[in-house]
Design a protein around this motif. Structure first.
Motif, PDB file in Angstrom:
ATOM      1  N   GLU A 152      20.443   4.631 -19.143  1.00 58.03           N
ATOM      2  CA  GLU A 152      20.922   6.012 -18.278  1.00 58.03           C
ATOM      3  C   GLU A 152      21.276   5.482 -17.688  1.00 58.03           C
ATOM      4  OE1 GLU A 152      16.973   3.729 -15.958  1.00 58.03           O
ATOM      5  OE2 GLU A 152      17.925   4.784 -14.598  1.00 58.03           O
ATOM      6  N   VAL A 153      22.396   4.244 -16.930  1.00 63.05           N
ATOM      7  CA  VAL A 153      23.916   4.781 -15.923  1.00 63.05           C
ATOM      8  C   VAL A 153      24.502   5.065 -16.885  1.00 63.05           C
ATOM      9  CG1 VAL A 153      25.011   3.017 -15.529  1.00 63.05           C
ATOM     10  CG2 VAL A 153      23.177   2.368 -14.730  1.00 63.05           C
ATOM     11  N   MET A 154      24.440   5.035 -18.131  1.00 59.30           N
ATOM     12  CA  MET A 154      26.128   5.810 -18.459  1.00 59.30           C
ATOM     13  C   MET A 154      26.000   7.621 -18.831  1.00 59.30           C
ATOM     14  SD  MET A 154      28.770   5.304 -19.618  1.00 59.30           S
ATOM     15  CE  MET A 154      29.367   5.890 -20.828  1.00 59.30           C
ATOM     16  N   GLY A 155      24.267   8.349 -18.563  1.00 55.22           N
ATOM     17  CA  GLY A 155      23.878   9.262 -18.633  1.00 55.22           C
ATOM     18  C   GLY A 155      24.262  10.039 -17.125  1.00 55.22           C
ATOM     19  N   ARG A 156      23.653   9.455 -16.325  1.00 59.85           N
ATOM     20  CA  ARG A 156      23.991   9.713 -15.016  1.00 59.85           C
ATOM     21  C   ARG A 156      25.846   9.977 -14.685  1.00 59.85           C
ATOM     22  NH1 ARG A 156      20.417   6.517 -13.481  1.00 59.85           N
ATOM     23  NH2 ARG A 156      21.640   4.431 -12.520  1.00 59.85           N
TER      24      ARG A 156
ATOM     25  N   GLN B  33      30.151   2.777 -11.875  1.00 61.18           N
ATOM     26  CA  GLN B  33      28.626   2.644 -12.175  1.00 61.18           C
ATOM     27  C   GLN B  33      28.276   2.035 -13.071  1.00 61.18           C
ATOM     28  OE1 GLN B  33      26.470   2.918  -9.231  1.00 61.18           O
ATOM     29  NE2 GLN B  33      28.473   3.589  -8.600  1.00 61.18           N
ATOM     30  N   PRO B  34      28.507   2.580 -14.138  1.00 60.35           N
ATOM     31  CA  PRO B  34      28.570   1.133 -16.127  1.00 60.35           C
ATOM     32  C   PRO B  34      29.735  -0.487 -15.881  1.00 60.35           C
ATOM     33  CG  PRO B  34      29.805   3.506 -16.286  1.00 60.35           C
ATOM     34  CD  PRO B  34      29.031   3.719 -14.910  1.00 60.35           C
TER      35      PRO B  34
ATOM     36  N   VAL C 149      35.676   5.790 -19.059  1.00 58.27           N
ATOM     37  CA  VAL C 149      34.302   5.322 -19.240  1.00 58.27           C
ATOM     38  C   VAL C 149      34.242   6.952 -19.969  1.00 58.27           C
ATOM     39  CG1 VAL C 149      32.669   5.362 -17.343  1.00 58.27           C
ATOM     40  CG2 VAL C 149      34.589   4.038 -17.566  1.00 58.27           C
ATOM     41  N   HIS C 150      34.510   8.407 -19.214  1.00 57.91           N
ATOM     42  CA  HIS C 150      33.968   9.508 -20.380  1.00 57.91           C
ATOM     43  C   HIS C 150      34.766  10.357 -20.587  1.00 57.91           C
ATOM     44  CE1 HIS C 150      30.907  12.347 -21.347  1.00 57.91           C
ATOM     45  NE2 HIS C 150      31.127  13.501 -19.904  1.00 57.91           N
TER      46      HIS C 150
ATOM     47  N   GLU D  18      27.050  13.013 -16.527  1.00 58.28           N
ATOM     48  CA  GLU D  18      26.803  14.454 -16.202  1.00 58.28           C
ATOM     49  C   GLU D  18      27.307  14.468 -14.854  1.00 58.28           C
ATOM     50  OE1 GLU D  18      22.278  14.299 -15.953  1.00 58.28           O
ATOM     51  OE2 GLU D  18      22.735  16.082 -13.808  1.00 58.28           O
ATOM     52  N   ALA D  19      27.705  13.586 -13.972  1.00 60.61           N
ATOM     53  CA  ALA D  19      28.989  13.057 -12.644  1.00 60.61           C
ATOM     54  C   ALA D  19      30.491  13.398 -13.111  1.00 60.61           C
ATOM     55  CB  ALA D  19      28.377  11.782 -11.912  1.00 60.61           C
ATOM     56  N   LEU D  20      30.744  12.831 -13.790  1.00 59.35           N
ATOM     57  CA  LEU D  20      32.052  13.466 -14.024  1.00 59.35           C
ATOM     58  C   LEU D  20      32.587  14.318 -14.809  1.00 59.35           C
ATOM     59  CD1 LEU D  20      32.948   9.707 -15.380  1.00 59.35           C
ATOM     60  CD2 LEU D  20      34.209  11.015 -13.084  1.00 59.35           C
ATOM     61  N   ASP D  21      31.686  14.573 -16.100  1.00 62.64           N
ATOM     62  CA  ASP D  21      31.985  15.882 -16.203  1.00 62.64           C
ATOM     63  C   ASP D  21      31.340  16.989 -15.039  1.00 62.64           C
ATOM     64  OD1 ASP D  21      32.530  15.848 -18.742  1.00 62.64           O
ATOM     65  OD2 ASP D  21      29.571  15.448 -19.315  1.00 62.64           O
TER      66      ASP D  21
END
Ligand SMILES: N[C@@H](CCC(=O)N[C@@H](CS)C(=O)NCC(=O)O)C(=O)O
Length: 217
Positions: A124-128, A109-110, A172-173, A131-134
């Motif tokens: 906003e996209v990075m925040g989502r 997404q990012p 990414v994360h 959360e999803a990856l964690d």
């Protein structure tokens, strides 16, 4: 009939299929999508636009998971990517879907946002995505506990999906130290010769990563 794979070395879904081909030592012609005419051929074979695409004679097969299953069926050998035991096969297919849907998809997404001409929604996209990856990393931490590979002792389709998805997701994360099982699984994947080869062949294209590739791996 000789196999041809329409593929790009930096593409995560292409790497997933390349890993399966190399794990099984299956001969194929690599049609690099930057070669003259290759992208147009690929689109004519699969007008929905995504890659990789495999051809076997005049048959075209799309979707990375289906390609890997096709190879098991049509190029049977000593090693299979979908285990013979139906119970383990279901776990392998489930985890294949998990890595594609819950690691690869949020990771992308990012990346997609950064490729947009005006990337105004990045925070906003990075925040989502974080959360999803964690959530995915935490779930995997439990599920992979005590396993060498995704389903246990044998390398499978699930590991083919896991390798590129965790490789890029960690860029990414990053996978936090709270998830030691997932971190060591990723390291084990990167040390596997088929995966190391996919990473190495993608290395010259790291400048394509729109978020900036880290100086590691
Ligand atoms: N579900 C497909 C996803 C393939 C996919 O998204 N491939 C990316 C390259 S890694 C792609 O085709 N991107 C270009 C596009 O979506 O138009 C699969 O498993 O093969």
């Amino acid at each position: 009939m000789p196999l041809t794979l329409y593929s790009h070395p930096f593409s995560s879904y292409c790497q997933k299929v390349l890993i399966a081909l190399w794990e099984r030592d299956i001969p194929f012609r690599y049609r690099h999508l930057e070669e003259a005419g290759a992208d147009a051929e690929r689109l004519a074979l699969w007008p929905l636009g995504q890659f990789p695409v495999l051809t076997d004679g005049d048959r075209a097969i799309a979707e990375s998971s289906v390609i890997i299953e096709y190879l098991d069926q049509h190029r049977p050998g000593r090693v299979r990517m979908v285990p013979e035991d139906p119970v383990v096969a279901l776990e392998a297919r489930f985890l294949d879907r998990f890595f594609d849907n819950h690691v690869m998809t949020p990771m992308q997404q990012p990346v997609n946002e950064a490729l947009r001409p005006d990337a105004t929604r990045m925070d906003e996209v990075m925040g989502r995505t974080r959360e999803a990856l964690d959530t995915a990393y935490a779930w995997l931490e439990q599920r992979l506990s005590g396993r060498t590979w995704a389903t246990g002792a044998d390398f499978s389709i699930a590991d083919c999906a896991a390798a590129p998805s965790l490789f890029y997701a960690d860029w990414v994360h990053p996978i936090a130290p709270d998830f030691p099982t997932v971190r060591s699984y990723r390291a084990r994947l990167l040390a596997r010769p088929s995966v190391a080869r996919a990473v190495d062949e993608g290395r010259p294209y790291r400048s394509y990563f729109p978020l900036g590739a880290p100086d590691r791996d």
